[in-house]
Every structure is written in structure tokens, then in C-alpha cells.
Enzyme design. Structure first.
Site, PDB file in Angstrom:
ATOM      1  N   THR A 138       0.812  -1.226   0.000  1.00 45.34           N
ATOM      2  CA  THR A 138       0.000   0.000   0.000  1.00 45.34           C
ATOM      3  C   THR A 138       0.844   1.276   0.000  1.00 45.34           C
ATOM      4  OG1 THR A 138      -0.055   0.053   2.404  1.00 45.34           O
ATOM      5  CG2 THR A 138      -1.885  -1.073   1.303  1.00 45.34           C
ATOM      6  N   LYS A 139       2.153   1.161   0.141  1.00 44.85           N
ATOM      7  CA  LYS A 139       2.985   2.353   0.332  1.00 44.85           C
ATOM      8  C   LYS A 139       3.276   3.056  -1.001  1.00 44.85           C
ATOM      9  CE  LYS A 139       2.823   1.767   4.692  1.00 44.85           C
ATOM     10  NZ  LYS A 139       3.605   1.075   5.676  1.00 44.85           N
ATOM     11  N   THR A 140       3.981   4.201  -0.929  1.00 40.52           N
ATOM     12  CA  THR A 140       4.105   5.061  -2.112  1.00 40.52           C
ATOM     13  C   THR A 140       4.864   4.419  -3.259  1.00 40.52           C
ATOM     14  OG1 THR A 140       6.058   6.131  -1.198  1.00 40.52           O
ATOM     15  CG2 THR A 140       3.931   7.190  -0.762  1.00 40.52           C
TER      16      THR A 140
END
Ligand SMILES: *Cc1c(COP(=O)(O)O)cnc(C)c1O
Length: 390
Positions: A186-188
């Protein structure tokens, strides 16, 4: 209602580049740590402007190794925010050391500087501070470094939300002793599972490299290539199995190349949200500080509960009815049974985190969302809040 028009809270951004690179890894036989992990490390270090980048299989592993590298011991203390994911604090417990939780700043939801100062004055045996850049907005690093210097403690940044981000024109990753990133899905930027530790300190980098793979040192082999056979290595500590496989690094290499494009798209979407919500019964949205470059990992709204008839949980249910996924960042650590009971934490000690937690909702914010997807979110938020004004 069908699954097809459900807009998930988060999705990774995938292109053919990542797919081809992973297939190349699969065909090459380098399924575990190999040339692509080394390339990802080199390119990541260059991007951030740090001397060393060490790839690991999660930010949690990276935080653990960061604390190990500074020599954290049993009964030592580490100051961090109550408003974070449990990873940030659990790694302290791996050493039988104790986290000291501090409340947050009302505006940024980052670690409160007066709270940090109080904790440093009050506690003995503090070895490190772990600031968390909430949602991708860098903490007040100058104040944190001043206090760290005054009390002789290390600073390890939990930058799980903050890639890429800048503080006063300097990249997060070049500011403190150690900085840890997450590439959780889910991270950038994402590798499925993965993380990176960056530092300018050669000794810390070397220790982390050894400890991420069983405490094995190959220095002896590198140094005496002519004398030692290639199968030879020495175990110098009981290390861990925290290495990043090349299949993950293959994703990371291409995600890294798009990191700034992704960030710009998220920043643009954040601006669109902020403008679209300006007249709604919301408390100050998390405004971007002019001295920082926000990574915009999360777009968090705060419901003004005095001006509406529904609570946060009902708001989330209504968003789900509109087929939109949302999330809550974070359930403060003092509300979780383990942390609450182990450290006898009380809601009164974290008044800001306690109040903010009841108000926050994280909205979808990722580059693979279309303008149409974002408009759906805006329409749903506006409809729900307009119908529930007091
Ligand atoms: C996601 C996250 C972590 C943990 O990252 P992993 O790579 O899943 O271990 C740590 N801290 C914060 C603030 C996070 O959001």
C-alpha cells in the site's frame, strides 16, 4: 451493488516494466538476493542522496536492524509517537527495551515537540527517538535533532510514509543517523513486502548488512580473495533472515523510477480533494507545511463531530455503501491491549491522539485512480456530510 465498481482504498501502480523485470529475474534463476537487489540499493541511495542503502524484507525488519546497529540493550528506552503503526514500537520490545510514547501535534499529527522534550527530561536510559512522518508530512526535524543532540540520543526516522519527501529542501533520508522506508504493497512505492535502511554511517551500514543475513561476514572472503575459497564465510553474530529477494527488487527498481511521477500525481489529487472539501464540516485538513515536500502517502480528513450528526464509524459505513474503500490511520497504540496493559497507558496521557482518532478517515489516494474515481470519492464525501450537518 457489484464488486466491479468498488473503489479500493489502496492499489499498487503496475506497468509492463515491473512485469518484464520480474519475469527476467524468474528466468535468470536469481530468485533471492542478487544483482537486482544491489542495483535497487545503489539507485535508491542515489535518489535519496545518502551514502548507503541496505535493502531488507520489510520496514519492520529495517527498524529492528537500525536499533540493533546502534547497540540498543535490555531496559533501554526509545521515544516514539503513540500515533503510529505497531511496528514502530514492537521492534523496541524485541530487545526487551521499552518504548516511551508521546502525544502528537494537533496540526500535523506528528510527534509533539513539547511532548518529546518532556519525555527526554523525565526519562532515564533513552537511547533513540523514532519520529514517524505521518501521512508523508515530515516531522519538525530541526527541533528533534536539537533535542537529540542535547540529550545525546540517536534519531532513527520511520519514513514508511515519507518517500519521497523533503524537509527544508533536504531529502528525508539525509537528515538523521538512520532512516527506514517501507515498500509494503500500500505504500508510495511497493515491492509487495520490502524495506530499505539508509545512512551515511559506514559502520552502521556494515552492521545492518551483516545482521540482515544470519550475521554472516564475507569481509574475510573479499579481503583475501586469493587465499580463501568462495564457499568460505564466517558467522560473527546471531543475525536474522531479513534480506530482500531479487523478485521484489525487480519491482522496486521500476517503482523507484516512477516515484516522483507518482508523488506529483498524489499531490495533485490531494489539492483537488482539499479544494472540493473546503466548505464541508471538516476540521482543518492536514495542510502541507511550506517548509516541507509532502510525500502524500495518505489523504486524511478529520470530521468536525460538533457540526455533524454521524460519527466516524457511520461515515465509513456510508462510504462503503457508496462502494468506496477507506481506512483509519491510526488506532493509537495506547488503545491497543498489549501497549495499554504493558505500559499502563491512559487516554488522558494522549489527549490529542485520543480526540483525533475519533475524527479521522483516510481516503483513496493513489496514482492508478482516474479523475473519475476521485470524483466519485468527492461526490460521496460531499453527499454524506451534506446530509448529516446539524
Ligand atoms: C507500514 C508501516 C510500517 C511497517 O512497514 P512494513 O514494511 O510492513 O514492515 C512501519 N511504520 C509505519 C508508520 C507504517 O505505516
Amino acid at each position: 451493488m457489484n464488486e466491479e465498481n468498488f473503489l479500493p482504498f489502496a492499489l499498487p501502480s503496475l506497468s509492463e516494466d515491473e512485469i518484464e523485470e520480474v519475469v527476467d529475474s524468474l528466468r535468470s534463476g536469481w530468485w533471492t538476493t542478487g544483482p537486482k537487489t544491489r542495483r535497487f540499493e545503489t539507485e535508491f541511495a542515489e535518489f535519496v542522496g545518502a551514502k548507503y542503502a541496505v535493502a531488507v524484507n520489510s520496514a519492520t525488519a529495517g527498524l529492528h536492524l537500525a536499533l540493533e546497529s546502534i547497540g540498543l540493550k535490555r531496559r533501554d528506552k526509545v521515544i516514539t509517537t503513540a500515533y503510529t503503526f505497531t511496528s514502530t514500537a514492537e521492534v523496541v520490545r524485541y530487545f526487551d527495551a521499552d518504548p516511551v510514547f508521546v502525544d502528537i501535534d494537533e496540526r500535523s499529527l506528528n510527534l509533539s515537540i513539547p511532548g518529546l522534550r518532556d519525555a527526554l527530561q523525565r526519562e532515564t536510559g533513552v537511547k533513540a527517538i523514532i519520529p514517524v512522518h505521518f501521512a508523508g508530512q515530515p516531522c519538525e526535524m530541526d527541533s528533534i535533532h536539537d533535542l537529540a543532540a542535547e540529550y545525546g540520543v540517536k534519531v532513527i526516522e520511520d519514513a514508511a510514509h515519507a518517500f519521497p519527501a523533503e524537509y527544508k529542501g533536504r531529502m528525508v533520508g539525509t537528515l538523521s543517523d538512520l532512516t527506514v522506508y517501507s515498500f509494503y504493497v500500500t505504500k508510495t512505492i511497493a515491492t509487495g513486502e520490502g524495506g530499505m535502511v539508509v545512512t551515511d554511517d559506514e559502520d552502521l551500514a556494515n552492521r545492518i548488512k551483516v545482521m540482515r543475513l544470519h550475521g554472516i561476514s564475507r569481509d574475510v572472503f573479499n579481503r583475501y580473495t586469493s587465499e580463501k575459497p568462495s564457499w568460505y564465510y564466517e558467522v560473527i553474530a546471531p543475525g536474522y533472515k531479513y534480506n530482500m529477494p531479487d523478485i521484489a527488487a525487480a519491482l522496486g527498481i521500476h517503482q523507484l523510477q516512477k516515484a516522483e511521477t507518482f508523488r506529483r500525481r498524489r499531490a495533485e489529487m490531494a489539492e483537488t480533494y482539499t479544494a472540493a472539501f473546503a466548505d464541508l464540516p471538516l476540521r482543518t485538513p492536514l495542510v502541507e507545511d511550506t517548509t516541507t515536500l509532502h510525500a502524500w502517502h495518505l489523504y486524511v480528513i478529520r470530521l468536525d463531530l460538533d457540526r455533524i450528526t454521524i460519527d466516524r464509524n457511520r461515515f465509513i459505513e456510508l462510504m462503503a455503501k457508496s462502494r468506496i474503500g477507506t481506512s483509519v490511520h491510526f488506532i493509537p497504540l495506547h488503545k491497543h491491549p498489549y501497549w495499554r496493559d504493558t505500559y499502563h497507558l491512559k487516554a488522558d496521557d494522549f489527549p490529542v491522539a485520543e480526540r483525533v482518532f475519533d475524527e479521522v478517515v483516510s481516503l483513496p489516494l493513489y496514482p492508478s485512480m482516474s479523475d473519475h474515481d476521485q470524483q466519485r470519492v468527492i461526490d460521496a464525501v460531499r453527499a454524506i456530510l451534506s446530509e448529516s450537518v446539524r
